[in-house]
Design a protein around this motif. Structure first.
Motif, short mmCIF file in Angstrom:
data_model
loop_
_atom_site.label_atom_id
_atom_site.label_comp_id
_atom_site.label_asym_id
_atom_site.label_seq_id
_atom_site.Cartn_x
_atom_site.Cartn_y
_atom_site.Cartn_z
N ASN A 9 -71.70 54.49 64.51
CA ASN A 9 -70.69 55.51 64.76
C ASN A 9 -69.56 55.15 63.81
O ASN A 9 -69.13 54.00 63.79
CB ASN A 9 -70.19 55.44 66.22
N GLN A 10 -69.15 56.11 62.98
CA GLN A 10 -68.13 55.75 61.99
C GLN A 10 -66.75 55.58 62.61
O GLN A 10 -65.82 55.13 61.96
CB GLN A 10 -68.12 56.72 60.80
N PRO A 131 -67.62 50.60 60.91
CA PRO A 131 -67.07 51.91 61.29
C PRO A 131 -66.82 52.80 60.07
O PRO A 131 -65.72 53.29 59.85
CB PRO A 131 -65.76 51.55 62.00
N ASN A 132 -67.83 53.01 59.27
CA ASN A 132 -67.72 53.91 58.12
C ASN A 132 -69.14 54.26 57.67
O ASN A 132 -70.11 53.77 58.25
CB ASN A 132 -66.93 53.26 56.97
N MET A 149 -75.95 55.82 69.23
CA MET A 149 -74.51 55.97 68.99
C MET A 149 -73.71 55.86 70.27
O MET A 149 -73.83 56.71 71.16
CB MET A 149 -74.25 57.35 68.42
N PRO A 150 -72.91 54.81 70.37
CA PRO A 150 -72.01 54.72 71.52
C PRO A 150 -70.84 55.68 71.34
O PRO A 150 -70.33 55.87 70.23
CB PRO A 150 -71.50 53.27 71.48
N ILE A 151 -70.46 56.31 72.45
CA ILE A 151 -69.31 57.22 72.47
C ILE A 151 -68.35 56.66 73.49
O ILE A 151 -68.77 56.35 74.61
CB ILE A 151 -69.78 58.62 72.99
N ASN A 152 -67.11 56.50 73.14
CA ASN A 152 -66.19 55.95 74.14
C ASN A 152 -65.54 57.07 74.96
O ASN A 152 -65.98 58.22 74.90
CB ASN A 152 -65.18 55.00 73.49
N GLY A 160 -65.84 63.69 64.98
CA GLY A 160 -66.63 63.00 63.95
C GLY A 160 -68.11 62.92 64.29
O GLY A 160 -68.91 62.57 63.42
N LEU A 161 -68.49 63.21 65.54
CA LEU A 161 -69.91 63.09 65.89
C LEU A 161 -70.77 64.08 65.10
O LEU A 161 -71.84 63.72 64.59
CB LEU A 161 -70.10 63.28 67.40
#
Ligand SMILES: Nc1ncnc2c1ncn2[C@@H]1O[C@H](COP(=O)(O)OP(=O)(O)OP(=O)(O)O)[C@@H](O)[C@H]1O
Ligand SMILES: [Mg+2]
Length: 257
Positions: A9-10, A131-132, A149-152, A160-161
């Protein structure tokens, strides 16, 4: 033959490194042979799995350097003497190597070529991305069988997803996109935020959302601070069960292929 999972995940600080450590720890306790590779020059993963080191003589940067003299087998180390949990570290010098590597030919397939030499030695290879969308991330995208992909749970959690999914499509081209998102750092009591994120996430990722959520847990933060997976830091922590569910769900994804 190892299954290769890229954790990416960027967005920064969403739990990529924490997921890599604790998922690998859980799978290795179930006697799967797991290798984690630190593809982030920040070296956070390396620091935890090595027990605090920040400089590594033989490390991931050698896989991306022009000379390319290194044998990937020589970079593999055991986590705390384990027979099941291994790592390849990196350190900040990787960032300079990435810059110079941008002119290399076949630069996006370098990791894949190195991994082909060791795939028979592991059940899972888990790639912790920065993160890029730099060179190491594109290499991870080419090498991986599954993108996780973890999503907080912040206000900007889903920003950005869609760009990330576009980038995946662009790099993989005609490869079918085997990606899953899951929610990390979920405050279960916060029903309004959880409901809103769930709804927005379903719009973007539809059937690609894992059932497992990793709840917010102070043990997780404390464990990383002590350079430990949460299972080694706090017996009986609810976080351990969350990572067990995540491991179980990921195993089923591979079963049904
Ligand atoms: N479920 C959780 N509960 C509590 N704290 C968490 C949880 N997941 C991650 N954290 C904390 O959030 C911070 C960021 O996590 P982590 O370093 O894994 O993110 P990252 O995506 O790898 O960050 P970066 O993009 O900088 O590499 C860390 O301090 C970690 O301990
Ligand atoms: Mg990280």
């Amino acid at each position: 033959m190892a299954k290769v999972i890229a954790i990416l995940n960027q967005k920064g600080g969403v739990g990529k490194t924490t997921t890599t450590i604790n998922l690998a720890d859980t799978l290795s306790q179930q006697r799967y042979k797991v290798l984690v590779i630190d593809l982030d020059p920040q070296g956070n993963l390396s620091k935890v799995v090595s027990g605090g080191d920040v400089r590594f003589e033989c490390n991931v940067m050698d896989l991306f350097s022009k000379e390319n003299k290194s044998d990937i087998n020589e970079m593999i180390r055991a986590v705390n003497g384990s027979e099941y949990f291994f790592y390849i570290p990196t350190d900040i010098r990787l960032s300079r190597v990435i810059e110079s590597g941008l002119t290399l030919s076949f630069r996006e397939v370098r990791l894949t070529k190195h991994l082909n030499k060791i795939k028979n030695d592991f059940d899972f290879i888990i790639l912790d991305c920065p993160p890029n969308l730099s060179l190491t991330t594109t290499n991870a995208i080419v090498a991986a069988d599954l993108f996780l992909m973890p999503i907080n749970s912040g206000v900007f959690a889903l920003d950005g997803l869609e760009d990330l999914l576009d980038a995946l499509n662009e790099v993989t081209q005609d490869k079918t996109l085997n990606y899953y998102v899951f929610r990390n750092e979920v405050a279960v009591k916060n029903k309004i935020i959880n409901g809103a994120i769930k709804e927005d996430l379903e719009q973007i990722a539809k059937e690609r959302i894992l059932k497992t959520v990793i709840r917010r847990s102070e043990h997780i933060g404390q464990a990383s601070f002590m350079s430990l997976p949460v299972s080694k830091y706090k017996q009986g922590s609810t976080a351990i069960n969350d990572y067990k569910s995540l491991a179980k769900e990921i195993l089923t994804l591979f079963d049904t292929e």
